[in-house]
Enzyme design. Structure first.
Site, PDB file in Angstrom:
ATOM      1  CG  ASP A  81      -1.775   1.227   1.336  1.00  0.00           C
ATOM      2  OD1 ASP A  81      -2.412   1.575   0.329  1.00  0.00           O
ATOM      3  OD2 ASP A  81      -1.820   1.868   2.397  1.00  0.00           O
ATOM      4  CG  HIS A 126      -4.847   5.133   4.246  1.00  0.00           C
ATOM      5  ND1 HIS A 126      -4.296   4.523   3.162  1.00  0.00           N
ATOM      6  CD2 HIS A 126      -3.827   5.711   4.928  1.00  0.00           C
ATOM      7  CE1 HIS A 126      -2.977   4.735   3.174  1.00  0.00           C
ATOM      8  NE2 HIS A 126      -2.680   5.449   4.239  1.00  0.00           N
TER       9      HIS A 126
HETATM   10  N1  DGL Z   1      -4.665   3.307   0.874  1.00  0.00           N
HETATM   11  C1  DGL Z   1      -4.740   3.795  -0.428  1.00  0.00           C
HETATM   12  C2  DGL Z   1      -6.004   3.508  -1.162  1.00  0.00           C
HETATM   13  O1  DGL Z   1      -6.597   2.532  -0.898  1.00  0.00           O
HETATM   14  C3  DGL Z   1      -4.022   4.993  -0.849  1.00  0.00           C
HETATM   15  C4  DGL Z   1      -4.185   6.282  -0.181  1.00  0.00           C
HETATM   16  C5  DGL Z   1      -3.254   7.260  -0.844  1.00  0.00           C
HETATM   17  O2  DGL Z   1      -2.068   6.965  -0.861  1.00  0.00           O
HETATM   18  O3  DGL Z   1      -3.712   8.299  -1.343  1.00  0.00           O
HETATM   19  O4  DGL Z   1      -6.435   4.205  -2.008  1.00  0.00           O
END
Ligand code: DGL
Length: 280
Positions: A12, A189
């Site tokens: 991630d 997130h």
């Molecule tokens: N955790 C990520 C998602 O699922 C990325 C968040 C990011 O880096 O902007 O989109």
């Protein structure tokens, strides 16, 4: 042939993918995991498609070098933007869109689904397309919530955090007005602040956690590919980040509600190849 005793690789842009790791440990307690969080380059969701593809390729190439049997993009942004590139991987590749969209379709009763994700995810229309491919009558309302990512990465995660609550109220307004009965947390997130989102959305709306749904799907894929670890060995967890390890550990421990159960090491992600199966 791929060795089924190898670990699963999960990546991630930062901490978000831990929501998938947490669930993977529950559904696949026997499997070792190598996690990479690109904490030095987070967020991905505000970047261009070509940058996301480059970052995702480097992340996946790092995991390949660690000797993993499958790669999970535990990131809505990567899953939405780098699909074609990651399909070239020499090991099974699993995104967070497929299983999450299906779970939401199964959950909705009024055929109105909300999607929250990063700017890149919402712009790609990935969740809407996957939902409407299953049921074209479903109305999808999608909203980008980029600030949630920074709030999580900076530890603004308590249920009564005033800043996060305020931001959530503003971001979720259109989704509430659209009368959805199901909301996809389309960025990994976001489950970390699910209690805040729940407070704003109300008890009746079903929240679909992309990390959780994907963990179940990983089990399905590994089983179909005869890649489940059937040995007696104990699972080992290794975490890698591209920035300060202490910051990662602190927030990961709040989120995992306990000590992080493996080594955390910092690596230089910039030195890994920028394409899949390429020499540059
Ligand atoms: N955790 C990520 C998602 O699922 C990325 C968040 C990011 O880096 O902007 O989109």
């Amino acid at each position: 042939m791929i060795n089924s005793n190898l670990p699963i690789g999960v990546f991630d842009s930062g901490l978000g993918g831990l929501t998938a790791v947490k669930e993977l440990k529950k559904v696949l307690p026997n499997e070792s995991i190598v996690y990479f969080g690109d904490t030095g380059r987070v967020p991905y969701g505000t970047r261009s498609k070509s940058t996301i593809i480059r970052y995702a390729s480097q992340d996946a190439n790092f995991l390949l070098e660690k000797g993993v049997k499958a790669i999970v993009a535990a990131c809505g942004t990567v899953s939405s933007s780098a699909k074609e590139e990651l399909k070239k991987l020499p090991v099974p590749y699993i995104d967070v869109i497929t299983a999450t969209a299906l779970a939401a379709v199964n959950a909705t009763q009024n055929k109105k689904i909300g999607v929250i994700g990063t700017g890149a995810t919402v712009k790609s229309g990935s969740f809407s397309k996957a939902i409407n491919a299953i049921d074209s009558e479903i109305e999808v309302t999608a909203t980008a919530c980029p600030l949630f990512v920074s709030l999580v990465e900076n530890g603004f995660i308590e249920e009564d955090n005033e800043v996060t609550l305020l931001v959530a109220k503003k971001y979720l307004k259109d989704i509430i007005e659209a009368d959805v009965d199901t909301l996809i947390l389309g960025c990994t997130h976001f489950p970390i602040i699910a209690p805040v989102i729940r407070k704003v959305m109300g008890e009746k709306v079903k929240l679909i956690d992309s990390g959780k749904e994907t963990a179940r799907y990983v089990k399905e894929i590994l089983s179909a590919e005869a890649l489940l670890n059937n040995s007696e060995s104990t699972a080992i967890y290794n975490y890698f980040v591209s920035d300060d390890t202490e910051n990662f550990k602190n927030i990961a421990e709040i989120f995992l509600q306990g000590d992080i159960d493996g080594e955390v090491e910092r690596i230089d992600i910039g030195k890994y190849k920028r394409n899949i199966g390429d020499e540059n």
